[in-house]
Design an enzyme around this catalytic site. Structure first.
Site, PDB file in Angstrom:
ATOM      1  N   HIS A  57      49.695  65.635   3.502  1.00 19.18           N
ATOM      2  CA  HIS A  57      49.711  65.188   4.901  1.00 19.18           C
ATOM      3  C   HIS A  57      49.241  63.745   4.953  1.00 19.18           C
ATOM      4  CE1 HIS A  57      50.306  69.247   6.560  1.00 19.18           C
ATOM      5  NE2 HIS A  57      49.637  69.637   5.482  1.00 19.18           N
ATOM      6  N   ASN A 107      53.847  67.540  10.367  1.00 17.48           N
ATOM      7  CA  ASN A 107      53.092  67.893  11.578  1.00 17.48           C
ATOM      8  C   ASN A 107      52.389  66.701  12.206  1.00 17.48           C
ATOM      9  OD1 ASN A 107      51.393  67.995   9.367  1.00 17.48           O
ATOM     10  ND2 ASN A 107      50.113  69.620  10.182  1.00 17.48           N
ATOM     11  N   LYS A 161      60.306  72.408   7.550  1.00 19.64           N
ATOM     12  CA  LYS A 161      59.000  73.076   7.482  1.00 19.64           C
ATOM     13  C   LYS A 161      58.805  73.988   8.685  1.00 19.64           C
ATOM     14  CE  LYS A 161      54.676  73.908   6.264  1.00 19.64           C
ATOM     15  NZ  LYS A 161      53.544  73.008   6.249  1.00 19.64           N
ATOM     16  N   HIS A 195      51.044  76.666   0.223  1.00 25.39           N
ATOM     17  CA  HIS A 195      49.628  77.006   0.022  1.00 25.39           C
ATOM     18  C   HIS A 195      49.413  78.518  -0.051  1.00 25.39           C
ATOM     19  CE1 HIS A 195      50.277  76.992   4.319  1.00 25.39           C
ATOM     20  NE2 HIS A 195      50.140  75.685   4.426  1.00 25.39           N
ATOM     21  N   ASP A 211      48.071  70.116  -0.408  1.00 26.77           N
ATOM     22  CA  ASP A 211      47.773  70.274   1.019  1.00 26.77           C
ATOM     23  C   ASP A 211      46.628  69.344   1.430  1.00 26.77           C
ATOM     24  OD1 ASP A 211      48.151  71.157   3.591  1.00 26.77           O
ATOM     25  OD2 ASP A 211      47.104  73.060   3.319  1.00 26.77           O
ATOM     26  N   HIS A 245      41.219  64.379   7.948  1.00 25.71           N
ATOM     27  CA  HIS A 245      40.759  64.323   9.341  1.00 25.71           C
ATOM     28  C   HIS A 245      39.565  63.388   9.383  1.00 25.71           C
ATOM     29  CE1 HIS A 245      43.094  67.626  11.080  1.00 25.71           C
ATOM     30  NE2 HIS A 245      42.861  68.321   9.981  1.00 25.71           N
ATOM     31  N   ALA A 295      38.100  70.797  12.753  1.00 28.54           N
ATOM     32  CA  ALA A 295      39.520  70.722  12.391  1.00 28.54           C
ATOM     33  C   ALA A 295      39.766  71.396  11.034  1.00 28.54           C
ATOM     34  CB  ALA A 295      39.956  69.264  12.335  1.00 28.54           C
TER      35      ALA A 295
END
Ligand SMILES: [Zn+2]
Length: 397
Positions: A40, A66, A132, A214, A288, A292, A305
């Site tokens: 990400h 995302n 996804k 994952h 993964d 954050h 989060a």
């Protein structure tokens, strides 16, 4: 006939060299450049801050959709996907990174068979890409709740088009509620999906290429093993190979271990390690890594989060493989070759290698990544000034 051990890549024993100290303990590892098939990157200032640390050791990285180029947005259309890809390559160019990227589109009610046709064309012309799936419930994971469920995607003809045209489905497979609408506790969500929703998907679209992202529970690993066609693979994160639900209670850095799907127990780790260290090409490294800002990872477990930030993922995988005495061609397969093989990408060059060694001072957990414009940091999994840092000996150089 699909052979899970077969990789047409030449002599694998020379793809890794481990130097050991006088006690026979690994001190330095030189190996074929790995890939991260689940990352990400977020957007804006955070994307720029984590880009270097997250791409450093890797040949290929798969960027999840995302987060788009703006806060709160998703990569939901072909145009979004190309813009996000452009941004990734712009950052790669600026940092002289040689990484290549696989890009993804978030499965929504806009993902029509016509979109799949376009994606198939991009794929055929050298832009690897995929769809996804996220749980359609808000709050299931970061930026879930924008998409459609799989039965809806089937009704739209999207899954059939993907199966026919060879566009891969990457699944965040968790059920948020059971069949009676009761909300499931986090530890049960992945297992519930695999038992109750996955069989329909696999049986209805037997040739669809599916990656269980994952993978965290035994039925997920078993689903990969059971599909003798090779159409089903999974990515496995370092946190799901090393840590248990107990760590979520006991560790001072427990908040940074909170991710979805949540880490499970020793039995799940045992099966995950057995699969990943077996040489089976259907088990793929996907970290993964999910940055954050520190301000969002604070507070109680229910409000902080989800996502582990792991720029040190390769060092964590090494710890997991060392625990099984598997610092050999099996680590190379899992982290460097199985991903490109499933994605029909060229293997990393034989002489394109990374070095992992013990740092002269400290351990293998990097310091937090600063995001000056936000006056904040992003804290790597396990980093603490306390005395319960996890055992991470190596650093990537
Ligand atoms: Zn993810």
């Amino acid at each position: 006939m699909f052979d899970p051990q077969l990789l047409e890549v030449g002599d694998l024993t020379t793809s890794i060299h481990v130097t050991r100290d006088v006690h026979g303990v690994a001190a330095k590892i030189v190996m074929r450049r790995p890939s991260d098939l689940h990352a990400h990157f977020r957007f804006g200032n955070v994307m720029e801050a984590v880009f270097g640390p997250q791409t450093g050791p890797y040949r290929y990285l798969l960027a999840m959709p995302n987060n788009g180029l703006e806060q709160g947005t998703i990569v939901g259309t072909v145009e979004d996907m190309l813009a996000y890809r452009w941004k990734l390559y712009e950052l790669a160019h600026a940092s002289e990174s040689k990484a290549d990227f696989i890009v993804t589109i978030y499965l929504t009610d806009q993902t029509t068979p016509a979109v799949i046709e376009q994606m198939a064309w991009f794929q055929a012309t050298g832009t690897p890409c995929a769809i996804k799936y996220y749980p359609p419930h808000k709050g299931a994971t970061t930026n879930s709740g924008h998409g459609v469920d799989l039965k809806e995607a089937a009704k739209m003809g999207t899954l059939a088009a993907m199966q026919q045209l060879g566009v891969r489905l990457l699944g965040h497979f968790e059920s948020v509620t059971d069949q009676n609408g009761r909300e499931l506790p986090h530890p049960e969500r992945a297992g519930y999906f695999m038992k109750n929703e996955y069989p329909w998907l696999r049986e209805t679209f037997p040739s669809l290429k599916i990656c269980i992202e994952h993978a965290s529970v035994k039925p997920a690993y078993q689903a990969v093993l059971d599909d003798e066609s090779g159409n089903t693979v999974c990515t496995v994160t370092p946190q799901h190979l090393l840590f248990t639900a107990r760590d979520l209670i006991d560790r001072s850095w427990r908040n940074h271990l909170k991710c979805m799907p949540i880490v499970q127990g020793p039995a799940e780790i045992e099966m995950a390690l057995a699969c990943c260290t077996s040489g089976d090409r259907r088990f793929i490294a996907g970290t993964d890594t999910a940055p954050h800002l520190s301000q969002y990872k604070q507070g109680t477990m229910d409000v902080c989060a989800s996502g582990c930030y792991t720029p040190h993922a390769m060092a964590l995988y090494v710890e997991a493989f060392a625990g099984r005495d598997a610092l050999d061609h099996r680590l190379v397969r899992f982290s460097a070759l199985n991903g490109p093989a499933w994605w029909d990408l060229e293997f990393p060059q034989f002489d394109d290698r990374i070095v992992l060694r013990r740092p002269d001072v400290g351990d293998g957990i990097p310091d937090p990544t600063t995001v000056p414009s936000e006056s904040d940091v992003i804290i790597p999994l396990g980093w603490t000034t306390g005395d319960d840092r996890p055992h991470v000996r190596f650093r990537c150089f």
